[in-house]
Design a protein around this motif. Structure first.
Motif, PDB file in Angstrom:
ATOM      1  N   UNK A   1       1.017  -1.098   0.306  1.00  0.00           N
ATOM      2  CA  UNK A   1       0.041   0.004  -0.091  1.00  0.00           C
ATOM      3  C   UNK A   1       0.666   1.483  -0.237  1.00  0.00           C
ATOM      4  N   UNK A   2       0.741   1.888  -0.512  1.00  0.00           N
ATOM      5  CA  UNK A   2       1.819   3.461  -0.539  1.00  0.00           C
ATOM      6  C   UNK A   2       0.885   4.090  -1.996  1.00  0.00           C
ATOM      7  N   UNK A   3       1.522   5.085  -2.023  1.00  0.00           N
ATOM      8  CA  UNK A   3       0.964   6.233  -2.883  1.00  0.00           C
ATOM      9  C   UNK A   3       1.854   6.780  -4.487  1.00  0.00           C
ATOM     10  N   UNK A   4       1.081   5.914  -5.718  1.00  0.00           N
ATOM     11  CA  UNK A   4       1.664   6.317  -7.001  1.00  0.00           C
ATOM     12  C   UNK A   4       1.517   7.961  -7.664  1.00  0.00           C
ATOM     13  N   UNK A   5       3.017   7.930  -8.014  1.00  0.00           N
ATOM     14  CA  UNK A   5       2.756   9.301  -9.041  1.00  0.00           C
ATOM     15  C   UNK A   5       2.341   8.733 -10.140  1.00  0.00           C
TER      16      UNK A   5
END
Length: 548
Positions: free
Chosen positions: A407-411
């Protein structure tokens, strides 16, 4: 043959009487976990025959003593070990620099004293001239000729002017010397100042049969470090795979910089001490709902790194993704797909960074790239014109668990253009990951009331009957055909007296429980498509209906 000895350290009270050999060890390898890090310090030491006391100095003070392990490469026995805190000096006074600065201060002070003395002499001379001038003016003027009087007056004037000018020069020089003296005194104070820091030390007592040189490694766990996943998601075209760049945002507050280390990243949450886990009976009972107040975000954030290390479990390898739905997701995701699973796995995936890394303590988190994958994706255009007049490009990644995502943020980048961020959530059981790649301005969509329908509400007995209709107009301005799914809805009645009857749906899939209308269409290049849906609304004529 080398003998490898790995011994768990326990806190031992008492101080050894042996002479200490202090080792300036080097951090060679770090494994950073989602919370915490495992560090390996190595050093080479010369042992004498008999008992030797070795001190690994300048270690993080927040290490867990029960997590420490010692590895000795060679024929030697570890007799005892303990962890302690010590105060270290960050700077050593430079005797030669201090002596040179003190000599300079003395020279400047001598110049100041000479200026003070000269100013005093000039002041006394000025007083004497003024006194003589008064005396001449009072009683001796009659004995002087006019020329003598003029010459004497001119002399007093010139000399007093010279004295004043010189006193001004002395005042300027004095201020300059005073500033220089202040700077040198401040520099001397810094040179004499001793800056200290509390650090940890591991004290080892090692028995050696012979004089020998061998390598010793100390492995230990600290809490003030973490990493979080981040991604760059790049799509070149709808007929090409996605390129996912895996990144780690690493931060550490150990008090010591990690210079040129071998860095590993682990998704595990380690059991950082060496006590074996004990399984206790677990009971099961009926569930009773209880009120649970919301915790303040600040309090929750403050507890993020506070935990009993022996109770921390690793992140589940079975965690799956929660689809990142487009706007207005009207029940496309089933209840099963949104069910979050508890984290029960005791394993974790590990990633090794090939190039040496430097992570500075206490600064902003540093980003490290550790992996890249080509992902097969199914592209789908998606629109909910009731909520947003835009068409979104979605990428569906089936069986995404094989890619080891966390789980994390994607650019997100589409055709080398940054289109925004998307959250990747891997904590649901769906096997397909859904990502939004942003809006496509080459496709337009609008939802309007039809102009060719004119219907006046009718009254039947005690009921009022109305016709509600909408047109959805889609225009494909691209050079290629597109596949698009369009979502809309009609209201669902909560009262028996209110009825909603769908009359026209233009081929949509209709889910009555949600009132959902779903169209899956293929629209040729530069073509348009109009969808119409309409429904009858019937309710008591003496009531007012809240319009959705």
């Amino acid at each position: 043959m080398k003998q490898h000895i790995i011994i768990t350290l326990f806190l031992i009270l008492g101080i050894s009487a042996f002479a200490e050999t202090r080792l300036p060890s080097r951090i060679s390898e770090v494994t950073v976990y989602r919370s915490g890090a495992k560090l390996t310090n190595i050093a080479s030491v010369r042992l004498t025959a008999g008992s030797n006391q070795i001190v690994f100095e300048k270690l993080p003070v927040d290490m867990n003593p029960n997590s420490v392990q010692v590895r000795i490469e060679g024929k030697a026995d570890l007799l005892s070990a303990f962890f302690r805190r010590a105060t270290i000096e960050l700077n050593q006074p430079n005797g030669s620099a201090i002596k040179a600065l003190q000599d300079s201060i003395e020279t400047v002070n001598d110049r100041i004293l000479r200026l003070v003395a000269e100013n005093e002499v000039l002041s006394k001379e000025e007083s004497s001239l003024q006194e003589n001038q008064k005396r001449v003016g009072a009683g001796e003027k009659s004995t002087l000729s006019v020329n003598d009087w003029k010459e004497m007056t001119q002399y007093y004037r010139n000399r007093l002017a010279e004295i004043k000018n010189r006193q001004l020069d002395i005042s300027f020089l004095r201020r300059k010397e005073d500033r220089l003296m202040a700077v040198m005194n401040e520099r001397l104070s810094k040179l004499n100042r001793r800056e200290t820091q509390t650090s940890g030390e591991i004290v080892l007592q090692i028995e050696s049969a012979t004089t020998q040189t061998l390598n010793i490694s100390c492995i230990y766990f600290i809490t003030k470090a973490y990493w979080t996943p981040a991604y760059d998601l790049r799509a070149e075209a709808v007929d090409k795979p996605l390129r996912m760049v895996y990144k780690a945002v690493v931060s550490q507050q150990s008090g010591f910089d990690w210079q040129g280390i071998k860095l590993k990243l682990s998704s595990a949450r380690p059991l950082s001490d060496n006590n074996r886990p004990i399984l206790t009976p677990q009971s099961i009972d009926y569930y009773v709902a209880r009120y649970q107040p919301n915790l303040d975000d600040g309090l929750a954030a403050g507890r993020a790194n506070s935990y009993n290390l022996s109770q921390v479990q690793t992140e589940s390898r079975r965690d799956m993704a929660k689809p990142s739905a487009g706007p207005g997701d009207l029940g496309e995701v089933t209840d099963e797909e949104t069910l979050e699973q508890p984290e029960e796995s005791t394993s974790g995936e590990e990633f090794e960074i090939t190039a040496p890394q430097t992570i500075v303590s206490g600064t902003e988190p540093q980003t490290v790239r550790y992996k890249e994958e080509q992902m097969e994706a199914i592209y789908q255009y998606h629109a909910v014109p009731k909520l947003d007049p835009g068409v979104f490009l979605l990428a569906k990644i089936p069986n995404y668990g094989r890619y080891g995502l966390l789980s994390g943020t994607a650019q997100i980048f589409f055709k080398d253009t940054y289109v925004g961020q998307s959250e990747i959530d891997t904590k649901t059981v769906s096997d397909t990951l859904l990502l939004s790649l942003g809006r496509d301005e080459d496709i337009s969509i609008k939802r309007v009331k039809p102009t060719d329908l004119a219907y006046t509400p009718k009254f039947l007995n005690n009921y009022k009957r109305e016709l509600v209709a909408y047109d959805i107009v889609i225009k494909n301005n691209k050079k290629i055909p597109i596949n698009i799914e369009v979502l809309d809805q009609i209201p669902v009645s909560k009262q028996a007296e209110i009825t909603v009857e769908l009359e026209e749906k233009s081929g949509a899939q209709y889910t009555a429980d949600f009132g959902k209308l779903l169209w899956r269409l293929e629209i040729p290049a530069f073509a348009s498509k109009t969808l119409r849906f309409k429904y009858w609304l019937k309710y008591p004529k003496d009531k007012t209906v809240a319009r959705p």
